[in-house]
Design an enzyme around this catalytic site. Sequence first.
Site, PDB file in Angstrom:
ATOM      1  N   ASP A  22      -2.510 -17.198   8.854  1.00  0.00           N
ATOM      2  CA  ASP A  22      -3.383 -18.279   7.608  1.00  0.00           C
ATOM      3  C   ASP A  22      -4.129 -17.336   7.031  1.00  0.00           C
ATOM      4  O   ASP A  22      -4.328 -16.107   7.405  1.00  0.00           O
ATOM      5  CB  ASP A  22      -3.348 -18.905   8.967  1.00  0.00           C
ATOM      6  CG  ASP A  22      -2.790 -20.051   9.945  1.00  0.00           C
ATOM      7  OD1 ASP A  22      -1.758 -20.288   9.291  1.00  0.00           O
ATOM      8  OD2 ASP A  22      -2.954 -20.152  10.630  1.00  0.00           O
TER       9      ASP A  22
HETATM   10  N1  URA Z   1      -0.044 -19.278  13.889  1.00  0.00           N
HETATM   11  C1  URA Z   1      -1.488 -19.611  14.182  1.00  0.00           C
HETATM   12  O1  URA Z   1      -1.376 -20.482  14.268  1.00  0.00           O
HETATM   13  N2  URA Z   1      -1.719 -19.133  12.831  1.00  0.00           N
HETATM   14  C2  URA Z   1      -1.247 -17.589  11.863  1.00  0.00           C
HETATM   15  O2  URA Z   1      -1.004 -17.376  11.183  1.00  0.00           O
HETATM   16  C3  URA Z   1       0.243 -17.625  12.512  1.00  0.00           C
HETATM   17  C4  URA Z   1       0.730 -17.872  13.843  1.00  0.00           C
END
Ligand code: URA
Length: 243
Positions: A103
Amino acid sequence: MERLQKVLAQAGVASRRKCEELILQGRVQVNGVTVRELGTKVDPGRDEIAVDGRVIRREELVYLLLYKPTGVITSLHDPQGRPVVTDLLCGVKQRVFPVGRLDYDTSGLLLLTNDGELANRVAHPSFEIDKVYRAWVKGVPSPEKLRQLAQGVLLADGLTAPGRARLLKADPLGRRALLELTIHEGRNQQVRRMCAAVGHPVESLKRIRLGFLTLDGLAPGQYRHLTPEELQRLKRELAMTSS
Ligand code: URA
């Protein structure tokens, strides 16, 4: 010489199995001639390979390990003009793409490559490549909550596969805790959704390990090429044969 389906998969056309189907369906041409034999060997440097008449281009394969900082999009282009991970690569001529995604607010280890087959396999849960995250969460999860996180949490898209969950630090006042979570899937926002589902929303998230690969020696925003030994080991773990 390499097997046709392997060359197609490496070029990112589809998984090796799907590429075999394309060959059997008569949709693949080598030097203008339709090939339906799965064993066909080609010279990827010289033969012109096409799918449905469209020639696939094969570049030198590269494998990069990036320490993604927060505030960067795991994508090749952002319509809103925010920085994207490939902005952090300088001097890489090949068109690499991220393997899975982190993310915007997540930092940590991100693999980038132009090897479509390797990318498919890293992302596929059946190879059980560890994806290890450190998450600061609100509150301090009980042993029961940790057990749930490890055994499987029911999310809107189904039960998560078993992994591991450890409490590394707990705020003495019970306000927050640092967890280490190991998962094998790569669903969208999986760690954030798992933690929220057990009542401990994530405050910050970092991926610290992918299989045996770690962030050692890298600062946020930096990247390096995998060494030949690392690549060989990764391929072995992903059951990628050389034929
Ligand atoms: N899980 C998440 O919630 N976000 C990420 O960026 C990677 C794994």
